[in-house]
Design a protein around this motif. Structure first.
Motif, PDB file in Angstrom:
ATOM      1  N   THR A  58       0.807  -1.113  -0.067  1.00 31.35           N
ATOM      2  CA  THR A  58       0.060   0.207   0.233  1.00 31.35           C
ATOM      3  C   THR A  58       0.572   1.271   0.288  1.00 31.35           C
ATOM      4  OG1 THR A  58      -1.684  -1.130   1.535  1.00 31.35           O
ATOM      5  CG2 THR A  58      -1.850   1.530   1.040  1.00 31.35           C
ATOM      6  N   GLN A  59       1.795   0.865   0.810  1.00 29.37           N
ATOM      7  CA  GLN A  59       2.604   2.404   0.538  1.00 29.37           C
ATOM      8  C   GLN A  59       3.692   2.616  -0.618  1.00 29.37           C
ATOM      9  OE1 GLN A  59       6.390   3.014   3.869  1.00 29.37           O
ATOM     10  NE2 GLN A  59       4.883   3.269   4.359  1.00 29.37           N
ATOM     11  N   ALA A  60       4.411   1.549  -0.867  1.00 28.05           N
ATOM     12  CA  ALA A  60       4.920   1.605  -2.059  1.00 28.05           C
ATOM     13  C   ALA A  60       3.456   2.199  -3.733  1.00 28.05           C
ATOM     14  CB  ALA A  60       4.700  -0.090  -2.381  1.00 28.05           C
ATOM     15  N   ARG A  61       2.252   2.208  -3.234  1.00 32.19           N
ATOM     16  CA  ARG A  61       1.543   2.862  -4.351  1.00 32.19           C
ATOM     17  C   ARG A  61       1.329   3.798  -3.593  1.00 32.19           C
ATOM     18  NH1 ARG A  61      -0.635  -2.931  -3.335  1.00 32.19           N
ATOM     19  NH2 ARG A  61      -1.093  -3.978  -4.929  1.00 32.19           N
ATOM     20  N   GLU A  62       0.942   4.319  -2.459  1.00 33.57           N
ATOM     21  CA  GLU A  62       1.226   5.642  -2.336  1.00 33.57           C
ATOM     22  C   GLU A  62       1.857   6.700  -2.743  1.00 33.57           C
ATOM     23  OE1 GLU A  62       0.178   5.406   2.199  1.00 33.57           O
ATOM     24  OE2 GLU A  62      -1.115   4.481   1.570  1.00 33.57           O
ATOM     25  N   ILE A  63       3.401   6.444  -2.809  1.00 31.10           N
ATOM     26  CA  ILE A  63       4.641   6.945  -2.976  1.00 31.10           C
ATOM     27  C   ILE A  63       4.964   6.951  -4.964  1.00 31.10           C
ATOM     28  CG2 ILE A  63       7.066   6.680  -3.208  1.00 31.10           C
ATOM     29  CD1 ILE A  63       6.978   4.937  -0.888  1.00 31.10           C
ATOM     30  N   GLY A  64       3.617   5.611  -5.557  1.00 36.31           N
ATOM     31  CA  GLY A  64       4.221   5.991  -7.255  1.00 36.31           C
ATOM     32  C   GLY A  64       3.128   6.747  -6.940  1.00 36.31           C
ATOM     33  N   ALA A  65       2.568   7.195  -6.826  1.00 35.50           N
ATOM     34  CA  ALA A  65       1.311   7.797  -6.883  1.00 35.50           C
ATOM     35  C   ALA A  65       1.726   9.478  -6.113  1.00 35.50           C
ATOM     36  CB  ALA A  65      -0.388   8.476  -5.771  1.00 35.50           C
ATOM     37  N   LEU A  66       2.502   9.336  -5.805  1.00 35.72           N
ATOM     38  CA  LEU A  66       3.017  10.672  -5.233  1.00 35.72           C
ATOM     39  C   LEU A  66       4.270  11.350  -6.722  1.00 35.72           C
ATOM     40  CD1 LEU A  66       3.837  10.449  -1.489  1.00 35.72           C
ATOM     41  CD2 LEU A  66       2.221  12.452  -2.673  1.00 35.72           C
ATOM     42  N   ILE A  67       5.184  10.573  -7.008  1.00 38.62           N
ATOM     43  CA  ILE A  67       6.011  11.062  -7.677  1.00 38.62           C
ATOM     44  C   ILE A  67       5.645  10.399  -8.875  1.00 38.62           C
ATOM     45  CG2 ILE A  67       7.938  10.349  -6.099  1.00 38.62           C
ATOM     46  CD1 ILE A  67       8.273   7.824  -7.353  1.00 38.62           C
ATOM     47  N   GLY A  68       4.607  10.254  -9.371  1.00 38.77           N
ATOM     48  CA  GLY A  68       4.100  10.053 -10.877  1.00 38.77           C
ATOM     49  C   GLY A  68       4.569   9.235 -11.762  1.00 38.77           C
ATOM     50  N   GLU A  69       4.588   7.856 -10.762  1.00 40.03           N
ATOM     51  CA  GLU A  69       4.454   6.442 -11.242  1.00 40.03           C
ATOM     52  C   GLU A  69       4.032   5.823 -10.739  1.00 40.03           C
ATOM     53  OE1 GLU A  69       7.100   6.391 -13.582  1.00 40.03           O
ATOM     54  OE2 GLU A  69       8.067   8.367 -13.813  1.00 40.03           O
ATOM     55  N   PRO A  70       2.784   5.685 -10.758  1.00 40.14           N
ATOM     56  CA  PRO A  70       1.690   4.716 -10.367  1.00 40.14           C
ATOM     57  C   PRO A  70       1.667   3.608 -10.671  1.00 40.14           C
ATOM     58  CG  PRO A  70       0.764   6.274 -11.742  1.00 40.14           C
ATOM     59  CD  PRO A  70       1.807   6.930 -11.498  1.00 40.14           C
ATOM     60  N   ALA A  71       2.090   3.276 -11.948  1.00 40.04           N
ATOM     61  CA  ALA A  71       2.502   2.260 -13.095  1.00 40.04           C
ATOM     62  C   ALA A  71       3.958   0.917 -12.039  1.00 40.04           C
ATOM     63  CB  ALA A  71       2.386   2.280 -14.236  1.00 40.04           C
ATOM     64  N   ALA A  72       4.469   1.691 -11.863  1.00 45.19           N
ATOM     65  CA  ALA A  72       6.258   1.324 -11.838  1.00 45.19           C
ATOM     66  C   ALA A  72       5.514   0.942 -10.277  1.00 45.19           C
ATOM     67  CB  ALA A  72       7.352   2.163 -11.894  1.00 45.19           C
ATOM     68  N   ALA A  73       5.389   1.467  -9.152  1.00 47.32           N
ATOM     69  CA  ALA A  73       4.899   1.258  -7.918  1.00 47.32           C
ATOM     70  C   ALA A  73       3.886  -0.242  -7.832  1.00 47.32           C
ATOM     71  CB  ALA A  73       4.179   2.203  -7.761  1.00 47.32           C
ATOM     72  N   GLU A  74       2.724  -0.479  -9.113  1.00 42.78           N
ATOM     73  CA  GLU A  74       1.684  -1.292  -9.264  1.00 42.78           C
ATOM     74  C   GLU A  74       2.656  -2.730  -9.768  1.00 42.78           C
ATOM     75  OE1 GLU A  74      -1.266  -3.871  -8.379  1.00 42.78           O
ATOM     76  OE2 GLU A  74      -1.215  -1.435  -7.884  1.00 42.78           O
ATOM     77  N   ARG A  75       3.431  -2.389 -10.419  1.00 44.47           N
ATOM     78  CA  ARG A  75       4.453  -3.660 -10.742  1.00 44.47           C
ATOM     79  C   ARG A  75       5.289  -3.579  -9.535  1.00 44.47           C
ATOM     80  NH1 ARG A  75       4.910  -0.597 -15.524  1.00 44.47           N
ATOM     81  NH2 ARG A  75       7.194  -0.008 -15.030  1.00 44.47           N
ATOM     82  N   TYR A  76       5.623  -3.055  -9.300  1.00 42.89           N
ATOM     83  CA  TYR A  76       6.695  -3.630  -7.824  1.00 42.89           C
ATOM     84  C   TYR A  76       5.654  -4.395  -6.800  1.00 42.89           C
ATOM     85  CZ  TYR A  76       7.967  -2.786  -2.925  1.00 42.89           C
ATOM     86  OH  TYR A  76       8.917  -3.840  -2.163  1.00 42.89           O
ATOM     87  N   ALA A  77       4.593  -3.752  -6.736  1.00 42.49           N
ATOM     88  CA  ALA A  77       3.541  -3.799  -5.168  1.00 42.49           C
ATOM     89  C   ALA A  77       2.787  -5.685  -6.194  1.00 42.49           C
ATOM     90  CB  ALA A  77       2.198  -2.744  -5.035  1.00 42.49           C
ATOM     91  N   SER A  78       3.087  -5.128  -6.756  1.00 39.04           N
ATOM     92  CA  SER A  78       2.845  -6.850  -7.211  1.00 39.04           C
ATOM     93  C   SER A  78       3.213  -7.983  -7.495  1.00 39.04           C
ATOM     94  CB  SER A  78       1.760  -6.552  -8.553  1.00 39.04           C
ATOM     95  OG  SER A  78       0.553  -5.904  -8.908  1.00 39.04           O
ATOM     96  N   SER A  79       4.715  -7.556  -7.784  1.00 39.29           N
ATOM     97  CA  SER A  79       5.371  -8.718  -7.596  1.00 39.29           C
ATOM     98  C   SER A  79       5.898  -8.652  -6.482  1.00 39.29           C
ATOM     99  CB  SER A  79       6.913  -8.113  -8.491  1.00 39.29           C
ATOM    100  OG  SER A  79       7.898  -8.899  -8.711  1.00 39.29           O
ATOM    101  N   MET A  80       6.091  -8.083  -5.244  1.00 37.26           N
ATOM    102  CA  MET A  80       6.093  -8.084  -3.549  1.00 37.26           C
ATOM    103  C   MET A  80       5.457  -9.243  -3.138  1.00 37.26           C
ATOM    104  SD  MET A  80       6.258  -5.854  -0.806  1.00 37.26           S
ATOM    105  CE  MET A  80       4.806  -6.204  -0.487  1.00 37.26           C
TER     106      MET A  80
END
Length: 216
Positions: A58-80
């Motif tokens: 969840t935190q990774a997704r929040e950071i992804g949204a903050l820095i404008g990289e939601p897709a990358a954050a979702e890939r990381y979260a899903s992989s983890m």
């Protein structure tokens, strides 16, 4: 961007040198630095340390949204989470009661990253089982009484002598750990939950799996 990764000491002067648009800080970061940055108009977002892997995702997704990289954050979260599920699927049928024994006799009980790692690996944190919450120092006499199945100790990355590590050379510890599992964890891997926590879990699970295979 454009800077190599550097180790900072938490001062506002160090942070301002990078002219950041956004600073991400942990809940237990230097409060004076955070307050100074905010007074100077720097946007600071403070995060709590997540208590579990779902919280890390969840935190990774929040950071992804903050820095404008939601897709990358979702890939990381899903992989983890996929990596976590593989560890969960390989949990042993019979858990071991393991005790972390650190420098100067410190151990991590319930509510800690170490406890999370052991639970996800399918093992039992002997310190938490004995009612230890967060952190506590255990005398060797208590460890002898507890009789855990094995120990988790910090890995030594240098050969420098250290009084804090003297507990591992004590005759009582050598005796009780002689015929028990002893796993060494890389330094810092059980301090705070974050992106590297899944690496720590996979490392721990692999070490435990190897030890069980050797016993067969």
């Amino acid at each position: 961007v454009g800077f190599e990764a550097q180790h900072l000491h938490g001062t506002a002067e160090e942070v301002l040198r990078f002219k950041p648009d956004l600073v991400l800080a942990g809940r237990y970061a230097a409060n004076e630095t955070v307050q100074m940055l905010e007074r100077l108009g720097v946007r600071v977002v403070v995060f709590d340390y997540p208590p579990d892997f779902e919280g890390i995702a969840t935190q990774a997704r929040e950071i992804g949204a903050l820095i404008g990289e939601p897709a990358a954050a979702e890939r990381y979260a899903s992989s983890m989470m996929a990596r976590l599920e593989r560890v969960r699927e390989s949990r042993p049928s019979r858990p071991l009661h393991l005790l972390e024994y650190g420098q100067n006799g410190w151990t991590h009980g319930s509510g800690t990253v170490l406890d999370l790692l052991l639970r996800e690996a399918g093992e039992v944190n002997a310190a938490a089982e004995q009612g230890v919450k967060w952190m506590a120092q255990l005398p060797l006499e208590e460890i002898v009484r507890m009789q855990p199945d094995g120990f988790i100790i910090p890995r030594r990355d240098d050969g420098a002598p250290s009084l804090a590590r003297g507990v591992f050379d004590h005759a009582a510890f050598r005796e009780i750990s002689r015929n028990r599992l002893v796993i060494t964890m890389p330094p810092g891997t059980t301090d705070f939950g974050g992106p590297s926590t899944i690496d720590a879990l996979e490392y721990l699970a692999a070490e435990l799996r190897e030890d069980r295979n050797q016993d067969k």
